[in-house]
Design an enzyme around this catalytic site. Structure first.
Site, mmCIF file in Angstrom:
data_model
loop_
_atom_site.group_PDB
_atom_site.id
_atom_site.type_symbol
_atom_site.label_atom_id
_atom_site.label_comp_id
_atom_site.label_asym_id
_atom_site.label_seq_id
_atom_site.Cartn_x
_atom_site.Cartn_y
_atom_site.Cartn_z
ATOM 1 N N ASP A 268 0.875 -1.171 0.000
ATOM 2 C CA ASP A 268 0.000 0.000 0.000
ATOM 3 C C ASP A 268 0.918 1.229 0.000
ATOM 4 O O ASP A 268 2.053 1.183 0.489
ATOM 5 C CB ASP A 268 -0.968 0.028 1.185
ATOM 6 C CG ASP A 268 -2.107 1.025 0.927
ATOM 7 O OD1 ASP A 268 -2.041 1.775 -0.075
ATOM 8 O OD2 ASP A 268 -3.065 1.067 1.722
HETATM 9 C C1 BGC Z 1 -4.947 3.513 -0.186
HETATM 10 C C2 BGC Z 1 -5.119 2.418 -1.223
HETATM 11 C C3 BGC Z 1 -4.994 3.008 -2.601
HETATM 12 C C4 BGC Z 1 -3.644 3.704 -2.743
HETATM 13 C C5 BGC Z 1 -3.393 4.311 -4.102
HETATM 14 C C6 BGC Z 1 -3.673 4.310 -0.429
HETATM 15 O O1 BGC Z 1 -3.624 5.405 0.421
HETATM 16 O O2 BGC Z 1 -4.945 2.953 1.103
HETATM 17 O O3 BGC Z 1 -6.371 1.801 -1.061
HETATM 18 O O4 BGC Z 1 -5.157 2.013 -3.579
HETATM 19 O O5 BGC Z 1 -3.581 4.733 -1.760
HETATM 20 O O6 BGC Z 1 -4.196 5.410 -4.324
#
Ligand code: BGC
Length: 768
Positions: A268
């Site tokens: 993540d």
């Molecule tokens: C979120 C993810 C997301 C990623 C890319 C993160 O802050 O937790 O769910 O896919 O950002 O935008």
């Protein structure tokens, strides 16, 4: 056996510091079954790559020519173009010329596997048309441990079985359309409070015992892996005090070992804290190089990471690319449709005309009718009489917001970037629970996208009124509006907003409830519609005699108003069912507040999941708490009868343990029942099967089928119970076991509206 399992089910002692034991080495992808050809191709290509080229596949790079959430490196020498990674939940985010599908929670409320698959296919085609190789969804975590969770609406349901089935359909849909699914967030990512480390405070540690992990939080991920999910995103939080993205017990041990996951594990965003995460099984870091940057090759040279581990990372990533057919020459160049919208660009229209009926049907299917009182001798409040003479519309949620934006937060009106920063920490601020800037069709941030248009309730009602000759009154701003005494019905639109980065502050807000009560005081036929990014309590007004109908309208996507009008006027029937329990009071939930809130002096927030699997209806049933509306509940304009339950085998099954993952999916028992539409109009019934597993919650969902039925028509619903469906996780043996005992089988219209009951008997027997 029984007493052993019971003792293993005991929750962690709150005082003990939970630990996650290391599991090494990281299993190499095997590439069996559906992965065989993809692995063969990936291995051929990886064999030709240098260490630097392999490492470039595993990390992100900035690219000026697109706004993808992440871009991998490419290998021009071998003609490999790299990949664009992008969000997600209800459509392609932060771009134009795409559709806005019903959000996860709305899909959960539909209980419709077929429609969920079709949504996945059409959404997947849009990602593909934009040159997005990896769609950053769907979402199996958070499941919804705390009803206040800011991201619960991104997933389908707090119930692991319902979540797992709909995640599997979505993944199959995305990947059939040629896009790599990214099942997220692995695992225990159950709250936004302390979601990331910040100013010396670690992210929350979800302390989950092994049985709860398997039977609850891992369950939907198992369905995703079984459906062929080509990638999984690890999460921001810690689990048993080790960050999820460097948790070798979870990635090496559970995901790649026990579940034999052959895809790749992606970070993540910025969730890497340690280069050793490579040895824990992490395969790709985003959005840039993380702590591995140029250091991964260095780590190989100094022996702290083996080259075979990097080869395995690259192989897993390329195998995913081959698995969904992205080697095809007509796959669009990565990020081709993802231009910066403020720059001149030729927009790539990703929408597929054939998706229109799926978008509308999906919007219809997630509305849940929870109250529909008699207003005359035999007539209920809904559907409306053919041509109502006068309708009066109230509430901030009835019309479009004044500005269109890519992630729906604008409706909150006042969130500055500084507040967003604090929201990441999740302790300092909260927003008003309702989004007062207009109707909501989705929640906020990564799970959101911009719709081509919003069919809002008031415009959709007016369009219908123009045809019918109905007079429409509206007042969307007054807290105590005047009501025309000739109104055939009054409609009050309120909402409950939620967003990534912030847990909710409560499950209802006083201003919205007061508005409902003031309208109801003046209007004998008040219909309340609640758009809700999560659980929204109704007890302040649901029993008011003038509140004649109530609809939980969730987050329908672009066709919100059009779908609602079809339901209000009876063009379509309500078929949604609650994918959660709607309590009378906040305190009725076994877990309510996110952990750590208010404990500002901690540097290591600990979330002990002492409730085990006793969440939502499992806890209401076990503790005998009466909900306002139970899990699986929803009204229809027709009625359904259930008959002719049959179970096979009729003789006892033998208690046994599963040998590996494959036989977990073998069918051990079959259940059939007949469902008949006994009313006067067509409608869809959601037949639900709950199982009473020994030493487990009284009932657990283990099957559901949605069947369309004309008046008088009958259908047979069939449920197949797999070995996993009957099993509990044996912590000592580290395996799923079917215990000897008596298993009540309940088939009915909700978790508490049981219509047919049978019994499966499992006798002591030799291990399978
Ligand atoms: C979120 C993810 C997301 C990623 C890319 C993160 O802050 O937790 O769910 O896919 O950002 O935008």
């Amino acid at each position: 056996m029984r007493s052993v399992l019971y003792s293993l089910a005991l929750p962690l002692a709150a005082a003990a510091i939970a630990v996650s034991p290391p599991v090494h080495p990281s299993p190499e992808g095997k590439g069996t079954g559906r992965w065989a050809d993809a692995y063969a191709s990936a291995r051929r290509l990886v064999r030709q790559m240098t260490l630097e080229e392999k490492a470039n596949l595993t990390r992100g790079f900035t690219r000026g020519d697109n706004v993808c959430a992440g871009n991998t490196g490419s290998v021009p020498r071998l003609g490999w173009p790299g990949m664009c990674l992008h969000d997600a939940g209800n459509g392609v985010r932060a771009t134009d010329m795409v559709s806005s599908y019903p959000a996860g929670l709305h899909v959960g409320a539909s209980w419709d596997k077929n429609l969920t698959y079709q949504r996945g296919v059409y959404m997947g085609k849009e990602f593909r048309a934009k040159g997005v190789n990896i769609a950053l969804g769907p979402n199996a975590g958070p499941l919804g441990r705390t009803p206040l969770g800011g991201r619960n609406w991104e997933g389908f349901s707090v119930d692991p079985y319902l979540s797992g089935q709909l995640n599997a359909e979505t993944i199959t849909g995305y990947q059939d359309a040629g896009v790599i699914a990214n099942l997220k967030h692995f695992i225990g990512n159950e709250q936004e409070t302390y979601r990331r480390p910040y100013f010396g405070v670690e992210a929350a540690s979800s302390n989950i015992d092994d049985r709860t992990l398997h039977e609850y939080y891992l369950w939907p991920f198992m369905d995703g892996v079984q459906a062929g999910a080509a990638s999984i995103m690890c999460s921001y939080n810690r689990v048993n005090n080790t960050y999820s993205c460097e948790n070798s017990r979870l990635i090496n041990g559970v995901l790649k070992g026990e579940l034999a996951f052959d895809g790749f594990v992606m970070l993540d965003w910025n969730a890497q804290h340690n280069l050793d995460s490579a040895n824990a099984g992490l395969d790709m870091v985003m959005p840039l190089g993380g702590s591995w940057g140029q250091n991964l090759t260095q780590a190989v040279r100094n022996g702290s990471v083996s080259e075979s581990r990097v080869t395995d990372m690259a192989t897993r990533i390329l195998a995913a690319w081959y698995l969904v057919g992205q080697d095809s020459p007509d796959f669009p160049p990565p990020g081709v449709g993802m231009k910066n919208l403020t720059q001149p660009h030729d927009p790539v229209d990703a929408r597929v005309p054939a998706s229109k009926p799926v978008l509308l049907a999906g919007a219809v299917a997630g509305h849940v009718l929870v109250k529909n009182a008699l207003v005359e001798d035999t007539r209920r409040a809904l559907p409306f009489a053919a041509r109502p003479a006068m309708l009066s519309v109230f509430g901030y949620d009835a019309s479009v917001p004044p500005t269109k934006n890519t992630d729906a937060l604008f409706q909150l009106g006042y969130m500055s970037s500084q507040e967003m920063g604090q929201a990441v920490l999740g302790t300092a601020r909260h927003f008003d629970q309702a989004a007062r800037g207009g109707t909501i069709v989705v929640g906020g941030r990564a799970g959101a996208n911009a719709p081509p248009y919003i069919s809002d309730p008031l415009s959709a009602i007016q369009r219908r009124a123009a045809v019918d000759g109905t007079w429409v009154n509206w007042d969307l701003t007054s807290p105590d509006p005047d009501v025309n005494g000739a109104s055939s019905a009054c409609l009050v639109f309120i909402n409950a907003m939620a967003t990534e980065g912030w847990d909710r502050d409560g499950l209802h807000d006083d201003a919205s409830d007061a508005l409902v009560l003031r309208v109801a005081a003046k209007c004998a036929n008040t219909v309340v519609v609640v758009h809700a990014a999560g659980i929204r309590l109704v007890d302040r007004w649901i029993e008011h005699p003038n509140v004649t109908a109530a609809v939980l309208a969730h987050l329908p996507g672009q066709d919100s108003g059009a779908a609602l009008v079809r339901l209000l006027y009876g063009d379509d029937n309500f078929s949604g069912r609650l994918p959660y329990t709607l309590a009378r009071n906040e305190s009725d939930y076994s877990v309510y507040a996110p952990c750590g809130r208010g404990r500002d002096n901690t540097t290591s927030p600990q979330c002990d999941y002492t409730e085990g699997v006793y969440l939502d209806y499992r806890a209401f049933d076990a503790r005998n708490v009466t909900p306002r509306y139970e899990f699986g509940f929803g009204l229809s304009y027709t009625t359904f009868d259930y008959s002719a339950l049959s179970l096979a085998p009729e003789a006892g099954l033998c208690a046994s343990a599963g040998n590996g993952t494959a036989d977990l999916w073998a069918t051990l028992a079959r259940v059939e029942a007949t469902v008949t539409n006994s009313g006067a109009v067509a409608g869809d019934e959601v037949a639900q099967l709950y199982l009473g597993i020994p030493d487990s919650p009284p009932k657990q969902l283990r099957g559901f089928e949605k069947v369309p039925l004309r008046p008088g028509e009958s259908a047979t619903v069939r449920f197949e119970l797999t070995r996993r469906d009957l099993s509990v996780w044996d912590v000592t043996g580290q395996r799923w076991v079917v215990q000897a005992g008596t298993y009540p089988v309940y088939v009915g219209a909700s978790s508490r509206d049981v219509r047919l009951t049978g019994t499966l008997v499992v006798v002591e027997g030799a291990s399978a």
